[in-house]
Write a protein that holds these residues in place. Structure first.
Motif, PDB file in Angstrom:
ATOM      1  N   GLY A   1       0.480  -1.109   0.152  1.00  0.00           N
ATOM      2  CA  GLY A   1       0.038  -0.254   0.067  1.00  0.00           C
ATOM      3  C   GLY A   1       1.090   1.497   0.018  1.00  0.00           C
ATOM      4  O   GLY A   1       0.582   2.325  -0.796  1.00  0.00           O
ATOM      5  N   ARG A   2       2.080   1.256   0.672  1.00  0.00           N
ATOM      6  CA  ARG A   2       3.045   2.402   0.621  1.00  0.00           C
ATOM      7  C   ARG A   2       3.553   2.512  -0.579  1.00  0.00           C
ATOM      8  O   ARG A   2       3.320   3.563  -1.227  1.00  0.00           O
ATOM      9  N   ALA A   3       3.822   1.460  -1.295  1.00  0.00           N
ATOM     10  CA  ALA A   3       4.083   1.083  -1.870  1.00  0.00           C
ATOM     11  C   ALA A   3       3.791   2.582  -3.212  1.00  0.00           C
ATOM     12  O   ALA A   3       4.002   2.654  -4.451  1.00  0.00           O
ATOM     13  N   ASP A   4       2.477   1.973  -3.229  1.00  0.00           N
ATOM     14  CA  ASP A   4       1.743   2.301  -3.857  1.00  0.00           C
ATOM     15  C   ASP A   4       1.484   3.594  -4.065  1.00  0.00           C
ATOM     16  O   ASP A   4       1.439   4.318  -5.350  1.00  0.00           O
ATOM     17  N   PHE A   5       1.194   4.487  -3.123  1.00  0.00           N
ATOM     18  CA  PHE A   5       0.675   5.912  -3.024  1.00  0.00           C
ATOM     19  C   PHE A   5       2.385   6.570  -3.279  1.00  0.00           C
ATOM     20  O   PHE A   5       2.237   7.196  -4.399  1.00  0.00           O
ATOM     21  N   MET A   6       3.649   5.675  -2.934  1.00  0.00           N
ATOM     22  CA  MET A   6       5.179   5.953  -3.587  1.00  0.00           C
ATOM     23  C   MET A   6       4.821   6.088  -5.447  1.00  0.00           C
ATOM     24  O   MET A   6       5.782   7.306  -5.813  1.00  0.00           O
ATOM     25  N   VAL A   7       4.948   5.115  -5.764  1.00  0.00           N
ATOM     26  CA  VAL A   7       4.783   5.214  -7.502  1.00  0.00           C
ATOM     27  C   VAL A   7       3.228   6.173  -7.809  1.00  0.00           C
ATOM     28  O   VAL A   7       4.162   7.159  -8.410  1.00  0.00           O
ATOM     29  N   ARG A   8       2.326   6.251  -7.222  1.00  0.00           N
ATOM     30  CA  ARG A   8       1.196   7.384  -7.838  1.00  0.00           C
ATOM     31  C   ARG A   8       0.977   8.313  -7.569  1.00  0.00           C
ATOM     32  O   ARG A   8       1.207   9.481  -8.384  1.00  0.00           O
ATOM     33  N   THR A   9       2.013   8.854  -6.415  1.00  0.00           N
ATOM     34  CA  THR A   9       2.632  10.235  -6.759  1.00  0.00           C
ATOM     35  C   THR A   9       3.727  11.280  -6.732  1.00  0.00           C
ATOM     36  O   THR A   9       4.512  12.162  -6.740  1.00  0.00           O
ATOM     37  N   ASN A  10       4.734   9.874  -7.735  1.00  0.00           N
ATOM     38  CA  ASN A  10       5.687  10.320  -8.563  1.00  0.00           C
ATOM     39  C   ASN A  10       7.286   9.840  -7.031  1.00  0.00           C
ATOM     40  O   ASN A  10       8.096  10.140  -7.654  1.00  0.00           O
ATOM     41  N   PHE A  11       6.436   9.618  -5.362  1.00  0.00           N
ATOM     42  CA  PHE A  11       7.429   9.482  -5.029  1.00  0.00           C
ATOM     43  C   PHE A  11       9.466   9.116  -6.013  1.00  0.00           C
ATOM     44  O   PHE A  11       9.806   9.151  -4.922  1.00  0.00           O
ATOM     45  N   PHE A  12       8.166   7.152  -5.917  1.00  0.00           N
ATOM     46  CA  PHE A  12      10.087   6.484  -6.235  1.00  0.00           C
ATOM     47  C   PHE A  12      10.636   7.196  -7.663  1.00  0.00           C
ATOM     48  O   PHE A  12      11.599   7.090  -7.550  1.00  0.00           O
ATOM     49  N   LYS A  13      10.019   7.584  -8.374  1.00  0.00           N
ATOM     50  CA  LYS A  13      10.720   7.876  -9.422  1.00  0.00           C
ATOM     51  C   LYS A  13      12.098   9.191  -9.185  1.00  0.00           C
ATOM     52  O   LYS A  13      13.093   9.538  -9.865  1.00  0.00           O
ATOM     53  N   ILE A  14      11.276  10.122  -8.384  1.00  0.00           N
ATOM     54  CA  ILE A  14      11.690  11.567  -8.131  1.00  0.00           C
ATOM     55  C   ILE A  14      12.904  10.895  -6.970  1.00  0.00           C
ATOM     56  O   ILE A  14      14.175  11.094  -6.979  1.00  0.00           O
ATOM     57  N   ALA A  15      13.296   9.907  -6.070  1.00  0.00           N
ATOM     58  CA  ALA A  15      14.033   8.895  -5.711  1.00  0.00           C
ATOM     59  C   ALA A  15      14.956   8.264  -6.092  1.00  0.00           C
ATOM     60  O   ALA A  15      16.069   8.310  -5.698  1.00  0.00           O
ATOM     61  N   THR A  16      14.335   7.954  -7.151  1.00  0.00           N
ATOM     62  CA  THR A  16      15.700   6.719  -8.146  1.00  0.00           C
ATOM     63  C   THR A  16      16.209   8.039  -8.647  1.00  0.00           C
ATOM     64  O   THR A  16      17.481   7.859  -9.001  1.00  0.00           O
ATOM     65  N   LYS A  17      15.798   9.064  -9.128  1.00  0.00           N
ATOM     66  CA  LYS A  17      16.524  10.279 -10.000  1.00  0.00           C
ATOM     67  C   LYS A  17      17.531  10.752  -9.173  1.00  0.00           C
ATOM     68  O   LYS A  17      18.917  11.315  -9.438  1.00  0.00           O
ATOM     69  N   ASN A  18      16.891  11.037  -7.181  1.00  0.00           N
ATOM     70  CA  ASN A  18      18.209  11.179  -6.471  1.00  0.00           C
ATOM     71  C   ASN A  18      18.715  10.761  -5.907  1.00  0.00           C
ATOM     72  O   ASN A  18      19.298  11.482  -4.700  1.00  0.00           O
ATOM     73  N   LYS A  19      18.702   9.646  -5.855  1.00  0.00           N
ATOM     74  CA  LYS A  19      19.433   8.474  -4.831  1.00  0.00           C
ATOM     75  C   LYS A  19      18.492   8.161  -3.995  1.00  0.00           C
ATOM     76  O   LYS A  19      19.500   7.792  -2.810  1.00  0.00           O
ATOM     77  N   TRP A  20      18.188   8.692  -3.348  1.00  0.00           N
ATOM     78  CA  TRP A  20      17.332   8.909  -1.988  1.00  0.00           C
ATOM     79  C   TRP A  20      16.306   7.181  -1.699  1.00  0.00           C
ATOM     80  O   TRP A  20      16.353   6.474  -2.860  1.00  0.00           O
TER      81      TRP A  20
END
Length: 180
Positions: free
Chosen positions: A53-72
């Motif tokens: 559920g948290r992963a779904d939230f993070m992907v759908r808010t672009n959290f994961f995309k920004i994290a990957t780009k910034n190595k967070w």
């Protein structure tokens, strides 16, 4: 099997409707044979559902995309889970995830698993963003995500204080006062 379910949830989230920071992620799932102990869904499987559920939230808010780009990366600091009813093999459930509060360091998430209008389990978790050993301020993440500040829950409510107080007492008792 749980890794497959988590990776599947991440993949599916990419094609679902995008969310802003104030919206609730709703994720449906089914209990499989690998999720049960004897006859009911075990606690580890339920924790995986909350993670999905948290992963779904993070992907759908672009959290994961920004994290990957910034190595967070996003470690959880603390999680509190309450279990109310069991789920049996092949039953369906829904996990709801919403951002509850944001301060300078942490994101707080409220989650619940429901089945046919009845609560199965609830979860309250907080986490932060890291790059190596550096903690990334939440303001930097909000800016990178281009989230409107009106969509960020910044009103500190009673649940936050209860959660933090409980975690401080746990740390004091289990870590600081541990007798070998």
């Amino acid at each position: 099997m749980r890794w497959i379910k988590l990776l599947s949830a991440l993949g599916k989230a990419r094609f679902r409707t995008k969310l802003n920071g104030s919206e609730t992620s709703i994720f449906n799932f089914r209990v499989w044979v690998t999720d049960i102990d004897i006859s009911v869904m075990n606690h580890a499987a339920i924790m995986t559902i909350f993670e999905m559920g948290r992963a779904d939230f993070m992907v759908r808010t672009n959290f994961f995309k920004i994290a990957t780009k910034n190595k967070w990366f996003f470690p959880n600091q603390a999680i509190s889970v309450q279990f109310y009813r069991p789920l049996k093999m092949f039953q369906k459930g829904t996990v709801y995830t919403k951002m509850s509060f944001v301060d300078e360091t942490y994101f707080y998430f409220e989650q619940k698993i429901m089945r046919k209008g009845k609560p199965i389990a609830s979860c309250f978790a907080n986490g932060l963003a890291k790059k190596g050993r550096e903690t990334i301020p939440t303001s930097e993440i909000i800016k990178a995500l281009k989230i409107d500040l009106d969509d960020v829950p910044t009103d500190r409510h009673a649940l936050i204080s209860m959660f933090e107080g409980k975690n401080e007492k746990m740390t004091e008792k289990i870590i600081d006062d541990w007798i070998l």
